[in-house]
Design an enzyme around this catalytic site. Sequence first.
Site, PDB file in Angstrom:
ATOM      1  N   GLY A   1      30.961  10.632  31.816  1.00  0.00           N
ATOM      2  CA  GLY A   1      29.766  10.197  32.528  1.00  0.00           C
ATOM      3  C   GLY A   1      30.148   9.356  33.730  1.00  0.00           C
TER       4      GLY A   1
ATOM      5  N   GLN B   1      28.758   3.708  41.337  1.00  0.00           N
ATOM      6  CA  GLN B   1      30.207   3.545  41.167  1.00  0.00           C
ATOM      7  C   GLN B   1      31.019   4.304  42.196  1.00  0.00           C
ATOM      8  OE1 GLN B   1      30.309   4.362  36.745  1.00  0.00           O
ATOM      9  NE2 GLN B   1      31.977   2.896  36.942  1.00  0.00           N
TER      10      GLN B   1
ATOM     11  N   CYS C   1      35.508   0.497  31.774  1.00  0.00           N
ATOM     12  CA  CYS C   1      34.701   0.946  32.902  1.00  0.00           C
ATOM     13  C   CYS C   1      35.639   1.157  34.091  1.00  0.00           C
ATOM     14  CB  CYS C   1      33.653  -0.110  33.240  1.00  0.00           C
ATOM     15  SG  CYS C   1      32.621   0.288  34.654  1.00  0.00           S
ATOM     16  N   LEU C   2      35.470   2.277  34.780  1.00  0.00           N
ATOM     17  CA  LEU C   2      36.319   2.558  35.938  1.00  0.00           C
ATOM     18  C   LEU C   2      36.255   1.454  36.981  1.00  0.00           C
ATOM     19  CD1 LEU C   2      36.214   6.219  37.221  1.00  0.00           C
ATOM     20  CD2 LEU C   2      38.142   4.879  36.404  1.00  0.00           C
TER      21      LEU C   2
ATOM     22  N   HIS D   1      25.708   2.995  29.075  1.00  0.00           N
ATOM     23  CA  HIS D   1      26.618   2.309  29.989  1.00  0.00           C
ATOM     24  C   HIS D   1      26.316   2.713  31.440  1.00  0.00           C
ATOM     25  CE1 HIS D   1      30.721   0.667  31.101  1.00  0.00           C
ATOM     26  NE2 HIS D   1      30.444   1.437  32.141  1.00  0.00           N
ATOM     27  N   GLU D   2      26.146   4.021  31.667  1.00  0.00           N
ATOM     28  CA  GLU D   2      25.867   4.501  33.028  1.00  0.00           C
ATOM     29  C   GLU D   2      24.458   4.092  33.470  1.00  0.00           C
ATOM     30  OE1 GLU D   2      28.397   5.383  34.413  1.00  0.00           O
ATOM     31  OE2 GLU D   2      29.662   6.016  32.740  1.00  0.00           O
TER      32      GLU D   2
ATOM     33  N   HIS E   1      24.460   0.781  34.889  1.00  0.00           N
ATOM     34  CA  HIS E   1      24.921   0.779  36.285  1.00  0.00           C
ATOM     35  C   HIS E   1      23.748   1.021  37.233  1.00  0.00           C
ATOM     36  CE1 HIS E   1      29.255   0.307  36.189  1.00  0.00           C
ATOM     37  NE2 HIS E   1      29.396   1.249  35.270  1.00  0.00           N
TER      38      HIS E   1
HETATM   39 CO    CO Z   1      31.056   1.693  34.099  1.00  0.00          CO
END
Ligand code: CO
Length: 276
Positions: free
Chosen positions: A126, A131, A174-175, A216-217, A220
């Site tokens: 995802g 991001q 998380c990236l 999580h997304e 964001h």
């Molecule tokens: Co993240």
Amino acid sequence: MAGATMLHSSSQSLLPSLARRYSLLFDSCFHFRRLMSTGRLFHSINPNKPSPLAVRAQARRSLSSNKVKDELASPADLCFEGPLKIIVYPDPILRAKNKRIGTFDDNLKKLVDEMFDVMYRTDGIGLSAPQVGINVQLMVFNPVGERGEGEEIVLVNPRVTRYSRKMLPYNEGCLSFPGIYADVERPDSVKVDAQDINGARFTVGLTRLPARVFQHEYDHLQGILFFDRMSDEVLDTVREDLEALEKKYEDSTGLPSPERINTRKRRQAGAGFGKS
Ligand code: CO
């Protein structure tokens, strides 16, 4: 991280093959090293833990916010140049408002393609638009996480309409926070209203790992980052890493960090699943 490593190794024998595969796929984007079987930790007494009541209150706020028309993205808001780059904390782009998408054109399809590219490249399942520096209500998703396998789902303007009472902890990464992992508790399942790449509305129920990734997304898209969801005790385990990212941002931009973890207020008991 020792705890996470221990759990990770135990997953080899306990997890069904698909879930084990997920845990591997998440390694550079979204990390789920804690097993469902560790859900018993949820029953430990933690006054900082968001209560199911607080979660349902958030769901109600989310529902009521549907009635408020968010600002629509302009073509300029959706303008991008590939290859997309990952935005890292504390870049203010991660906290900026994400506009609703009202135009379902070729440019949007191109952005979605590029986001899937980044997602697969980073072994994720995802990815949210902010991001990659595009502040719009968009995420891409593939529960299998490999190109050509599973189903590629595009969620435009998603809204959660229901959260389960059951909460579970997971070791997340998380990236936008390279190298940082810690436990976050979230509802086990969610019901979501969204639009697809052509603007058609649909409803989907998600549970377990897909629900975890989605939430999580989805955070964001609300400008919420995963450490916002951590208890004070968990946050203390990553505080120095967050400060290091803040320092790195200051060194590379010459600007003061737009936020500092050490000015965050301690959580009030029983509060805190909201954005405040
Ligand atoms: Co993240």
